[in-house]
Design a protein around this motif. Sequence first.
Motif, mmCIF file in Angstrom:
data_model
loop_
_atom_site.group_PDB
_atom_site.id
_atom_site.type_symbol
_atom_site.label_atom_id
_atom_site.label_comp_id
_atom_site.label_asym_id
_atom_site.label_seq_id
_atom_site.Cartn_x
_atom_site.Cartn_y
_atom_site.Cartn_z
ATOM 1 N N ASP A 1 4.259 7.651 2.065
ATOM 2 C CA ASP A 1 3.744 6.760 3.104
ATOM 3 C C ASP A 1 4.748 5.715 3.564
ATOM 4 O O ASP A 1 4.507 5.019 4.536
ATOM 5 C CB ASP A 1 2.458 6.084 2.629
ATOM 6 C CG ASP A 1 1.325 7.085 2.544
ATOM 7 O OD1 ASP A 1 1.035 7.725 3.563
ATOM 8 O OD2 ASP A 1 0.758 7.262 1.453
ATOM 9 N N TYR A 2 5.859 5.576 2.830
ATOM 10 C CA TYR A 2 6.979 4.814 3.366
ATOM 11 C C TYR A 2 7.847 5.865 4.051
ATOM 12 O O TYR A 2 8.587 6.588 3.402
ATOM 13 C CB TYR A 2 7.765 4.065 2.277
ATOM 14 C CG TYR A 2 8.866 3.274 2.911
ATOM 15 C CD1 TYR A 2 8.619 2.019 3.437
ATOM 16 C CD2 TYR A 2 10.129 3.823 3.066
ATOM 17 C CE1 TYR A 2 9.612 1.321 4.093
ATOM 18 C CE2 TYR A 2 11.128 3.135 3.727
ATOM 19 C CZ TYR A 2 10.862 1.889 4.235
ATOM 20 O OH TYR A 2 11.857 1.211 4.912
ATOM 21 N N GLN B 1 0.805 -1.227 0.000
ATOM 22 C CA GLN B 1 0.000 0.000 0.000
ATOM 23 C C GLN B 1 0.834 1.270 0.000
ATOM 24 O O GLN B 1 0.367 2.320 -0.407
ATOM 25 C CB GLN B 1 -0.899 0.013 1.254
ATOM 26 C CG GLN B 1 -1.878 -1.127 1.300
ATOM 27 C CD GLN B 1 -2.832 -1.095 0.122
ATOM 28 O OE1 GLN B 1 -3.656 -0.206 0.015
ATOM 29 N NE2 GLN B 1 -2.683 -2.049 -0.783
ATOM 30 N N ASN B 2 2.044 1.187 0.501
ATOM 31 C CA ASN B 2 2.856 2.416 0.584
ATOM 32 C C ASN B 2 4.067 2.298 -0.342
ATOM 33 O O ASN B 2 5.150 1.941 0.078
ATOM 34 C CB ASN B 2 3.265 2.709 2.021
ATOM 35 C CG ASN B 2 3.967 1.558 2.708
ATOM 36 O OD1 ASN B 2 3.789 0.400 2.351
ATOM 37 N ND2 ASN B 2 4.782 1.874 3.694
#
Lengths: 761, 292
Positions: free
Chosen positions: A684-685, A678-679
Amino acid sequence: MANENSTTNYKWVGKRTRRPDGVDKVTGRARYGDDMTVPGMLYGKILRSPHAHAKILSIDTSKANALKGVKAVLTSAEIPDHPLSQPPYAPIINDMHDISRNVMARDKVLYDGHAVAAVAATSERIARQALKLIDVEYEVLPHVLDPLEAAGRAAPILHEDQFTYSADGLSDKPSNLFRSITGQRGDLDQGFAEADIIVEREFTSEPVHQGYIEPLACIATASEDNCVELWTTTQGHFVIRALCAKLLNMDLAKVRVTASEIGGGFGGKNTVYGEPVAIRLSQMTGRPVRMVMTRTEVFRASGPTVGSRTRIKIGARKDGTITAADAETWYQAGAFKGAPVGRAAETFFSSYTIKNARAVVHDVCVNRPKVAAYRAPGAPMAAYAAEGAINELASRLAMDPVDIRIKNAVREGDESLMGTKYGQIGLLDVLEKVKSHDHYSAPLGNNQGRGFALGYWMHGGGLSSVSAHLLDDGTVTVATGNPDIGGSRSSMRVMAAEELGVDIELIKPIVADTGSMGYSHLTAGSRTTFATGMAVIFAVREIIEKLRALAAKKWRLTIDQVTWEAGQAVASSSSRGGIQSLSLKELAAMATKMGGAIAGHSEINAGGAGAAFSAQLVDVEIDPETGFVTPLRYTVVQDVGRAISPDYVEGQMQGGAVQGIGWALNEAYIYDDQARLQNTGFLDYRMPVASDVPMIDTVLVEVPNPNHPYGVRGVGEPCLVSAPAAVANAVENAIGQTMSSLPLSPPKILKRIDEAQAAGG
Amino acid sequence: MGTVTELKYESPETAQAVVALLSGVGPMARIFAGGTDLLVQMHEELIEPTLLIDIKGIPETREIDVTADEIRIGAAVTGAELGEHQELKSRWPGIVEAVELIGSYQVQGRATIGGNLCNASPAADSVPALIAAAAKVIIAGPNGTREVPAEEFSVGPGRTCLAAGEFVTSIVLPKQNQRSGDAYLRFIPRTEMDIAVVGAGACVSLNDDGTCASARLALGAVAPTAKRVAAATDILQGNRLDDGVLAALAKAANDACAPIDDKRGTIEFRTKVAGVLACRAVKIAWQRAENR
């Protein structure tokens, strides 16, 4: 920035000099992987699996092939297969069977993002459109992401042809557990029986990506006579050559690889991803093919380091003597075997003289991208558990965390759990320096905590080649086969200038291609300044020999009557009446008229790189209402052997700490219930950004490595080994609670604070 | 043999021309202001428009118009421009702070307040601040111009109330009371370069006796759209900021949350932190009102 114990005899070693790659980098002129274009080139793109685990039933490429501008479509049928490697296995496995399947899935996809097909087209837009026209029929299979679960009996099996390897041979049934490595000494039962106190903990860590800022990129140009030229961003173009040639059944001499400027690697650019695919597409089309990964592709399909599930038990006497230590850990290798298990077993307890100790490390396949090296592969997660347990031991014994380590520290002559014997090491010097540092006793405020941890890493040496040329104007080129990731050009130049005794600006360091140099292993394992640096010294010494011979010829003396002093050939006073000398410049001008150009070269297999230790102190403040962590102060104290270029050494130490902060606090792969990542971007990481980290202070402890002419030790890795453990320890200290699962993200911390409050603590 | 469609770019100079282009092409046309969301979505192949309509050529989208009554901000005014506008900063520091939190320095030079609104992310930083300020969104379309309160503009993640052929030309901030202040806070696990896990915008006006005359609170990233916490107005009005009021405010914020578990945060965490940020934002807005 303290620079302790530096000797002042050197002219260039240990000085802060202008960096040779600086101008090109600040002007944007430096050419990275993505900056190269070749006339007539096509754009390669890879179709990737949307499933974590599935059988490939069929691939229909006809519609993609029919799209205007598409020149080739490739599947695994175009990539040669190789037999599975058989036991006994080397510590580090490069199984062509696995590499073939990782660059292009054969019968199964094993992770979200696994390559299943590729196209070459006249524009990137057409290539992207073509990918959408490839029909792949999958039979989705159950997946497994957790290494403990994957090693269990009920787990879906990734490879029907993989059996667990042990001293007894291979297991009867296929298994995701490839092998287990054990380091052991003494008698554990007796050791724990001698203990007055025993700490038992479980620790988990998540896979983290190297996060290099430059995505993977290459251009391949294949010719009709089976030659290939490859431009790629890599930590080792000789290794890329070897892997491509072996995988594609080509002659080594016919594959010429040039390393681009590199925007970070940290171990992640040690292997092939798009390169063999680009070569095949170029062979199929007769045109150059450029293959550039997006950041999303980098996250989905290139290797992070392992995640771990660790159980640890440590016992000590009241005086702090550790009597026994036992660790078992499950490392997830990703889709193919090859977690850094040996290095993990080596790392667990190697800073301490524990009579009775064991470390068992399991190498387990799961439905994630195959792991790659990442700065001290396998070590930071082992240190996270071991150092965490020792910190708790110290706390329960009411002992100073540095004192307990001094009490148990290894010294010269001691052996690590895997049998490595320590030479001259600086561990005690590092620990004493921590105790006397003002950070160690500085007061802390409310909601603040201090963490401490120690990191160990055994460095690599290995094969390095150098070719140095004296030019007829008196300048010198020094060519190595090692991409410059951490400032190696600067260090090579410093060492060459030091040997020659001339101004540093006369030396031009070069990273040469595989066609121009002898084999040089990866820029990895903190080996380059040590091993390739040694080859530079030897190559330059060969030049000096030849210059002494030339001067001797000119003066009609024997070579032993000529010495090299401060950049000049000098005739010894006994041999001639007056003092005679010839400068480097004068000799260079004479050389071509008196026998030919002067060059020196060296091809070595360097040993004796030795161990180094990094101790870290970190202060954090926690917002008790949100769980937000602010690192306030950070000090890295490390034995660096001899800092050839202190600016870069400090940069390495700071960079290790920064990566450790990210690893400890926020970085993690987030999957949905179908195991789709998802990342896939830096949004988002969550690696740290500049404003997330404090100034990282560095203390360079210089205990020279006797196996290098200037005392060099590796510096890039120990500084990451201790970092996650130190930051985690600081968080625990700030909230007064134990926490055992990285990353220590705000939701986890807030929950722990709330639980403790609810429990009345 | 198939072919790949081309992407067209237009840069009209009037709102009417934009409306005509939008009406002609339909949903495959996209409005292009800063492009910091649009180009990323195109790059990630989330959308594949055939026409980009650049609105930066229309003067009213690029202006900040300050009058005694209100402030009108063009939809294509960038974060960096808002941050340099002294009058706006002194009157609506919360809104400026919210917009300045979006992206990096480089992104600030491109990213626009209108784009942040139209991207319709539940986590958009400017939106809770605009809702707290009782801002209005000015929309041009085939039937002329209309205005919509900021809290009614987004109708779901990635969805707005814009009808076919409509686009946002500007945002209007209303006239303020003498002693009022606003603030915006967000929670992210880092210090920059991230997207709100929770956002809280507050606007407070005070009476001469120091009690609250009126107040508005809005939360971001805790529901499908940024939302106003209506109960907060009643809790604050006529009162002073004591522990009881703050506790009631935190509870009202908690109760207003209907978040999801996702890669950016958990339901439990978002709900709790919404209460924390609501109180902190109101305190800052209150302080600013007192200092006026």
